[in-house]
Scaffold this motif. Structure first.
Motif, mmCIF file in Angstrom:
data_model
loop_
_atom_site.group_PDB
_atom_site.id
_atom_site.type_symbol
_atom_site.label_atom_id
_atom_site.label_comp_id
_atom_site.label_asym_id
_atom_site.label_seq_id
_atom_site.Cartn_x
_atom_site.Cartn_y
_atom_site.Cartn_z
ATOM 1 N N ALA A 223 -16.663 -55.777 -18.279
ATOM 2 C CA ALA A 223 -16.465 -56.294 -16.849
ATOM 3 C C ALA A 223 -14.208 -57.201 -17.144
ATOM 4 C CB ALA A 223 -16.212 -57.136 -15.999
ATOM 5 N N MET A 224 -14.273 -57.805 -18.304
ATOM 6 C CA MET A 224 -13.112 -58.589 -18.504
ATOM 7 C C MET A 224 -12.646 -58.154 -19.227
ATOM 8 S SD MET A 224 -10.727 -61.507 -18.551
ATOM 9 C CE MET A 224 -12.543 -62.372 -17.382
ATOM 10 N N ALA A 225 -12.983 -56.633 -20.342
ATOM 11 C CA ALA A 225 -11.387 -56.100 -20.785
ATOM 12 C C ALA A 225 -10.863 -55.410 -20.035
ATOM 13 C CB ALA A 225 -12.495 -55.238 -21.848
ATOM 14 N N LEU A 226 -11.696 -55.036 -18.727
ATOM 15 C CA LEU A 226 -10.990 -53.556 -17.788
ATOM 16 C C LEU A 226 -10.442 -55.038 -16.679
ATOM 17 C CD1 LEU A 226 -14.377 -52.053 -16.795
ATOM 18 C CD2 LEU A 226 -12.161 -50.854 -17.956
ATOM 19 N N ARG A 227 -10.499 -55.947 -16.814
ATOM 20 C CA ARG A 227 -10.003 -56.946 -16.020
ATOM 21 C C ARG A 227 -8.317 -57.091 -17.025
ATOM 22 N NH1 ARG A 227 -11.797 -62.608 -13.620
ATOM 23 N NH2 ARG A 227 -10.156 -63.083 -12.697
ATOM 24 N N ASP A 228 -8.340 -57.298 -17.615
ATOM 25 C CA ASP A 228 -7.388 -57.352 -19.055
ATOM 26 C C ASP A 228 -6.657 -56.121 -18.966
ATOM 27 O OD1 ASP A 228 -6.885 -59.861 -19.802
ATOM 28 O OD2 ASP A 228 -8.318 -59.384 -21.806
ATOM 29 N N GLN A 230 -6.144 -53.573 -16.742
ATOM 30 C CA GLN A 230 -5.716 -54.013 -15.027
ATOM 31 C C GLN A 230 -4.461 -55.306 -15.478
ATOM 32 O OE1 GLN A 230 -5.408 -51.550 -12.721
ATOM 33 N NE2 GLN A 230 -4.164 -52.785 -11.492
ATOM 34 N N ARG A 231 -4.633 -56.424 -15.086
ATOM 35 C CA ARG A 231 -3.405 -57.154 -14.619
ATOM 36 C C ARG A 231 -2.315 -57.157 -15.281
ATOM 37 N NH1 ARG A 231 -4.737 -63.092 -17.295
ATOM 38 N NH2 ARG A 231 -5.880 -62.406 -18.948
ATOM 39 N N HIS A 232 -2.492 -56.607 -16.519
ATOM 40 C CA HIS A 232 -0.962 -56.836 -17.332
ATOM 41 C C HIS A 232 -0.439 -56.154 -16.204
ATOM 42 C CE1 HIS A 232 -1.833 -59.935 -19.812
ATOM 43 N NE2 HIS A 232 -2.933 -59.664 -20.131
ATOM 44 N N VAL A 233 -0.304 -54.650 -15.944
ATOM 45 C CA VAL A 233 0.166 -53.944 -15.271
ATOM 46 C C VAL A 233 1.418 -54.021 -14.123
ATOM 47 C CG1 VAL A 233 0.616 -51.898 -13.791
ATOM 48 C CG2 VAL A 233 -1.767 -52.202 -15.056
ATOM 49 N N HIS A 234 0.940 -55.192 -13.349
ATOM 50 C CA HIS A 234 2.374 -55.989 -13.210
ATOM 51 C C HIS A 234 3.512 -56.829 -13.584
ATOM 52 C CE1 HIS A 234 0.039 -54.058 -9.820
ATOM 53 N NE2 HIS A 234 -0.840 -54.537 -10.031
ATOM 54 N N ASP A 235 3.511 -57.112 -15.371
ATOM 55 C CA ASP A 235 3.794 -57.676 -16.491
ATOM 56 C C ASP A 235 5.138 -57.284 -15.568
ATOM 57 O OD1 ASP A 235 1.440 -59.520 -16.629
ATOM 58 O OD2 ASP A 235 1.849 -58.582 -18.926
ATOM 59 N N GLN A 236 6.135 -58.106 -15.650
ATOM 60 C CA GLN A 236 7.372 -57.664 -15.478
ATOM 61 C C GLN A 236 8.211 -56.828 -17.315
ATOM 62 O OE1 GLN A 236 10.609 -60.514 -14.275
ATOM 63 N NE2 GLN A 236 8.941 -61.346 -13.686
ATOM 64 N N SER A 237 7.485 -56.704 -18.004
ATOM 65 C CA SER A 237 7.867 -56.711 -19.646
ATOM 66 C C SER A 237 6.491 -56.270 -19.735
ATOM 67 C CB SER A 237 9.200 -57.505 -20.164
ATOM 68 O OG SER A 237 8.943 -56.789 -20.970
ATOM 69 N N VAL A 239 6.731 -56.185 -23.354
ATOM 70 C CA VAL A 239 6.990 -56.076 -25.123
ATOM 71 C C VAL A 239 6.582 -56.909 -25.943
ATOM 72 C CG1 VAL A 239 9.320 -54.440 -24.379
ATOM 73 C CG2 VAL A 239 9.086 -57.120 -24.506
ATOM 74 N N ARG A 240 6.299 -57.540 -25.165
ATOM 75 C CA ARG A 240 4.988 -59.185 -26.019
ATOM 76 C C ARG A 240 3.755 -59.288 -25.331
ATOM 77 N NH1 ARG A 240 7.259 -61.867 -31.106
ATOM 78 N NH2 ARG A 240 8.934 -61.358 -30.792
ATOM 79 N N SER A 241 3.410 -58.958 -23.672
ATOM 80 C CA SER A 241 2.084 -58.779 -23.491
ATOM 81 C C SER A 241 1.383 -57.673 -23.547
ATOM 82 C CB SER A 241 2.684 -59.463 -22.038
ATOM 83 O OG SER A 241 2.831 -58.256 -21.312
ATOM 84 N N PHE A 242 1.573 -56.781 -23.911
ATOM 85 C CA PHE A 242 0.407 -55.382 -23.576
ATOM 86 C C PHE A 242 -0.145 -55.555 -24.785
ATOM 87 C CE2 PHE A 242 2.074 -54.799 -28.162
ATOM 88 C CZ PHE A 242 1.623 -54.161 -28.862
ATOM 89 N N ALA A 243 -0.666 -56.198 -25.762
ATOM 90 C CA ALA A 243 -1.782 -56.729 -26.809
ATOM 91 C C ALA A 243 -2.785 -57.228 -25.941
ATOM 92 C CB ALA A 243 -1.402 -57.528 -27.697
ATOM 93 N N TYR A 244 -2.459 -58.433 -25.246
ATOM 94 C CA TYR A 244 -3.475 -59.045 -24.085
ATOM 95 C C TYR A 244 -3.999 -58.388 -23.505
ATOM 96 C CZ TYR A 244 -0.572 -62.998 -24.808
ATOM 97 O OH TYR A 244 -0.356 -64.826 -25.086
ATOM 98 N N ALA A 245 -3.558 -56.571 -23.446
ATOM 99 C CA ALA A 245 -4.545 -55.797 -22.430
ATOM 100 C C ALA A 245 -5.080 -54.628 -23.932
ATOM 101 C CB ALA A 245 -3.939 -54.724 -21.864
ATOM 102 N N THR A 246 -4.811 -54.460 -24.869
ATOM 103 C CA THR A 246 -4.566 -53.322 -25.637
ATOM 104 C C THR A 246 -5.983 -53.908 -26.237
ATOM 105 O OG1 THR A 246 -3.485 -53.740 -27.868
ATOM 106 C CG2 THR A 246 -3.383 -51.633 -25.453
ATOM 107 N N GLY A 247 -5.967 -54.899 -26.647
ATOM 108 C CA GLY A 247 -7.149 -56.245 -27.568
ATOM 109 C C GLY A 247 -8.028 -55.688 -27.002
ATOM 110 N N PRO A 248 -9.014 -56.336 -26.657
ATOM 111 C CA PRO A 248 -10.288 -56.272 -25.698
ATOM 112 C C PRO A 248 -10.094 -54.950 -26.062
ATOM 113 C CG PRO A 248 -8.750 -58.013 -24.699
ATOM 114 C CD PRO A 248 -7.941 -57.396 -24.742
#
Length: 428
Positions: A223-228, A230-237, A239-248
């Motif tokens: 559930a937390m991996a799915l949350r990650d 989803q919650r980064h979809v709305h990041d303005q960019s 380039v530095r945040s994508f790995a918080y989503a793909t990592g888990p």
């Protein structure tokens, strides 16, 4: 240039609770409970260690242990004081006063699940050098392009479908789709493979650790991996945040298909490559245009493309404004030799060979300290930082549009290489 200390900050989710010993002690206790429950099982090393909570507005700090230099004083079972201005403040790990600390920004998230993940995530950063996973944060400008963002979000959607699949065949099919979108990105942007892997082996593994150690059950981890995702979809960019989503997501899938993958990553392997190898797939073979379109249709690609096209048009206007202010206009150049930097990884704006615009930043170097609120340009090789030309000067305090600079003794402003430009230089 010496090794760089790169720090990222993330916005806290809780209110304005004051930082004091009574509030800090439960946080330290929860962090220790999590790392002791893991007992070094995930990475073969304990995640427990000295921790500090820091109020970024005041630089007040409460630590779980005393520091070697005696800056902190005992306060109701913990240690309190104030961090010097040259010590970076962020959710990260930092070496200060003879100790390698886990550093958390105060206040912590109110959401218990996000708080537990954060506590474990930052604990990983304190030990990652010991694991042979030294922090590396390569720029990923491809993830601010129309095609790069499109492929990445399709990959996220396929990963989410894989995590939610009810049988192995469906899970494998969605993983294959996710890797196909990644392979397409690698074909379009040849430098993407190593650059993305660098951030995934840093923040991606840290967030995976946060999920694994912070969440007690398999269902909560999923559930937390799915949350990650989803919650980064709305990041303005991304380039530095994508790995918080793909990592888990990649970590949980590897746990399923490639037990023991942690040792391979410690010896240089990339998570996505390991998953592809485990399923007999290849990231070296990108799908044809027709195949990519067919795959995208499974994940509402048409609507995503339309939204990303609109976003790109707005982005082009923003980039033009930044180019005018920070490249063609009069500027102040600050050379970087021993930079210590804080920034938000979710809002960066790559502008090609000139570097990346950081809308907000705090940076320190030999020349002093600068706080930026309206954009600065950082060179891709981290050799210099540029802001719009100064508009005010009072002794060592310099200011300009959206920034304030405090010069260290022995530094001054000098003429730059172009008429109207200036540079921070060391006094004779």
């Amino acid at each position: 240039m010496s090794a760089l200390l790169l720090l990222v900050t993330q916005t806290s989710l809780s209110g304005d609770a004051p930082l004091n010993p009574a509030a800090a002690k439960p946080a330290f206790a929860q962090a220790r409970q999590l790392c002791e429950a893991d007992h070094g099982q995930l990475w073969g090393i304990s995640l427990c260690g000295p921790a500090m909570l820091v109020d970024p507005a005041t630089r007040d700090v409460i630590a779980s242990e005393k520091d070697a230099s005696g800056v902190l004083h005992a306060a109701d079972g913990v240690f309190a004081g104030s961090l010097p201005k040259d010590v970076p403040v962020a959710n990260t790990s930092v070496s200060w006063s003879g100790t390698r600390w886990i550093q958390y920004l105060w206040p912590l998230p109110d959401d218990d699940a996000l708080r537990r993940v954060l506590l474990a995530h930052e604990s990983f950063h304190r030990v990652q050098d010991q694991l042979g996973l030294a922090a590396a944060n390569a720029d990923n400008p491809q993830l601010d392009t129309l095609e790069g963002r499109y492929d990445l979000q399709l990959e996220w959607r396929a990963l989410a479908a894989a995590l939610q699949a009810h049988d192995d065949a469906a899970r494998r099919a969605h993983v294959a789709d996710a890797l196909a979108f990644r392979a397409d990105r690698y074909r379009r942007f040849p430098s993407a493979r190593a650059a993305e892997a660098a951030l995934e082996r840093n923040e991606g593994l840290a967030e995976y650790t946060g999920v694994m150690v912070g969440m007690p059950t398999a269902s909560e981890r999923q559930a937390m991996a799915l949350r990650d995702l989803q919650r980064h979809v709305h990041d303005q960019s991304f380039v530095r945040s994508f790995a918080y989503a793909t990592g888990p997501a990649y970590g949980l899938l590897l746990d399923n298909y490639r037990p023991g993958w942690h040792d391979e990553v410690r010896h240089g392997a990339y998570p996505a490559d390991l998953l592809a190898k485990s399923l007999g797939l290849s990231l070296d073979k990108a799908p044809s245009s027709a195949k990519r379109a067919a795959l995208a249709a499974r994940y509402d690609g048409k609507a995503l493309w339309a939204a990303e096209t609109r976003r790109q048009q707005e982005r082009d206007r923003l980039i033009a404004a930044y180019r005018s202010a920070l490249i063609s206009g009069h500027v102040l150049v600050l050379p970087l030799r021993h930079p210590r930097v804080q920034f938000d990884p979710r809002n960066l704006v790559p502008i090609g060979a000139n570097g990346t615009v950081y809308p907000t930043m705090q940076a320190s170097d030999d020349w002093g300290h600068i706080e930026v609120q309206q954009g600065c340009l950082l060179a891709s090789d981290w050799s210099w930082l540029t802001v719009a030309a100064p508009s005010g000067e009072e002794g060592s305090h310099i200011s300009g549009p959206g920034w304030k600079l405090e010069l260290a003794p022995g530094w001054h402003l000098a003429k730059g290489s172009r008429a109207g430009d200036m540079v921070v230089a060391k006094s004779d």
